[in-house]
Design an enzyme around this catalytic site. Structure first.
Site, PDB file in Angstrom:
ATOM      1  N   LEU A 152     -14.840   1.166   9.621  1.00 44.56           N
ATOM      2  CA  LEU A 152     -15.803   1.013  10.716  1.00 44.56           C
ATOM      3  C   LEU A 152     -17.172   0.582  10.198  1.00 44.56           C
ATOM      4  CD1 LEU A 152     -14.763   4.072  12.898  1.00 44.56           C
ATOM      5  CD2 LEU A 152     -14.461   1.649  13.442  1.00 44.56           C
ATOM      6  N   TYR A 184     -16.148  13.538  -4.381  1.00 44.96           N
ATOM      7  CA  TYR A 184     -16.758  13.888  -3.103  1.00 44.96           C
ATOM      8  C   TYR A 184     -17.305  15.317  -3.137  1.00 44.96           C
ATOM      9  CZ  TYR A 184     -14.053   9.829  -1.503  1.00 44.96           C
ATOM     10  OH  TYR A 184     -13.504   8.584  -1.360  1.00 44.96           O
ATOM     11  N   HIS A 221     -10.254   6.093  -9.297  1.00 45.09           N
ATOM     12  CA  HIS A 221     -11.320   5.836  -8.318  1.00 45.09           C
ATOM     13  C   HIS A 221     -12.125   4.582  -8.673  1.00 45.09           C
ATOM     14  CE1 HIS A 221     -14.152   8.186  -5.400  1.00 45.09           C
ATOM     15  NE2 HIS A 221     -13.978   6.943  -5.030  1.00 45.09           N
ATOM     16  N   GLY A 279     -22.980   0.790  16.083  1.00 40.02           N
ATOM     17  CA  GLY A 279     -24.271   0.796  15.408  1.00 40.02           C
ATOM     18  C   GLY A 279     -24.883   2.172  15.236  1.00 40.02           C
TER      19      GLY A 279
END
Length: 332
Positions: free
Chosen positions: A203, A56, A122, A211
């Site tokens: 989510l 990241y 990962h 949305g």
């Protein structure tokens, strides 16, 4: 539901914090001040699981967590990941034992800690036997560098092979109303072995949180630009799923995102979602999902609403799909 869940021997709040978006993934990185406010705000609001990775921001995310959270190290469980990193300016998957040992030392330095509580592979580097990569992580556990081993985006068979070398405390994989591939085999294997399932993108990369205003306006660096479900034609079809979700959320006195997280929490006490955000208001909303109760009828209705044949587009494009080891539903 219980007020805590067990992960790698730790009792954690049922919802953790995925930290990736503070550094990359959905547009520019958060400012240092905003990242600090979000992380400390999460800690103050009871979050006890913080999830990061060497990938990241190519180390940037671990550095943020180290700078902000190291003084509070005893208050939370720290998870990070190895096996994907940047070398010579390029993203690389490398599961060789010598590489995993080196990248663990780099992560410990960036995180400003002596030990990582849960350390994931990962991605499985398919050029290296999973037994060799997990063996290297087992060596790190014996050396006291990490406390528990996890895997990310693996199949049930790979999990069992890895677990035969060293207990696997957690599998992290995408799991949400519109991404249920773990239910094919991995979730069952986790339960067979006593392994927790940590759900990333719970989510649906913001889709299930009511949305996105306009997918055509996503930032050039936003990962969703390359994902089939967010391509204009597929996304237009998927938008039809939101109004029933909104209606059910209103009926339950919560937001659509809270309803989606609550559905996931009701899939079992061994499922721990880690939604990410850069905004404190969204963080508070997400944590509120722990108080939403769903009966079996509501859970079944949500599952029917997001049945696989109603979701347009795969979760990954071909290049990214080739990097993961998870089972897939038959093409519809």
């Amino acid at each position: 539901m219980k007020t805590t869940r067990t992960l790698a021997g730790f009792d954690v709040f049922p919802i953790g914090l995925g930290c990736m978006s503070l550094s990359h993934g959905y547009g520019p990185a958060a400012s240092p001040d905003a990242a600090e406010a979000l992380l400390l705000g999460a800690l103050d609001r009871g979050v006890t699981l913080f999830d990061t990775a060497a990938l990241y921001g190519f180390g940037h995310n671990e550095e943020i967590l180290g700078r902000v959270l190291a003084p509070h190290r005893s208050r939370f469980m720290l998870a990070s990941k190895c096996g994907i990193f940047r070398e010579d300016g390029r993203r690389r998957i490398d599961g060789r034992p010598e590489t995993l040992r080196r990248t663990c030392e780099d992560s410990l330095r960036r995180l400003r800690t002596d030990v990582i509580d849960l350390y994931y592979l990962h991605r499985w580097d398919k050029s290296v036997p999973i037994e060799d990569s997990v063996g290297a992580l087992a060596d790190l556990a014996r050396a006291g560098k990490i406390r528990a081993i996890g895997l990310s985006e693996v199949s049930a068979d790979t999990l069992r092979r890895a677990h035969a070398v060293h207990p696997v405390a957690a599998v992290q994989s995408e799991y949400s109303l519109w991404s249920c591939e773990v239910e094919i085999a991995v979730l069952g294997a986790c339960r067979e072995l006593g392994t927790a399932l940590v759900a990333f993108s719970p989510l649906g990369r913001a889709f299930l949180a009511d949305g996105l205003p306009d997918v055509a306006r996503l930032h050039d660096t936003d990962l969703r630009r390359r994902m089939p479900r967010f391509q204009p034609e597929a996304y237009a079809r998927n938008l039809a799923l939101l109004e029933p979700l909104r209606r059910m959320a209103r009926d339950h006195g919560c937001t659509p995102g809270q309803l989606a997280l609550a559905w996931l929490l009701h899939q079992g006490e061994d499922v721990i979602p880690i939604p990410g955000t850069t905004r404190l208001a969204h963080l508070e909303e997400n944590l509120g999902a722990a108080g939403v109760r769903l009966d079996a009828e509501a859970r079944d209705e949500l599952a029917r609403l997001f049945a696989r044949d109603r979701v347009a587009g795969e979760r990954y494009g071909p290049a990214t799909q080739a990097e993961v080891d998870t089972e897939r539903f038959p093409a519809s």
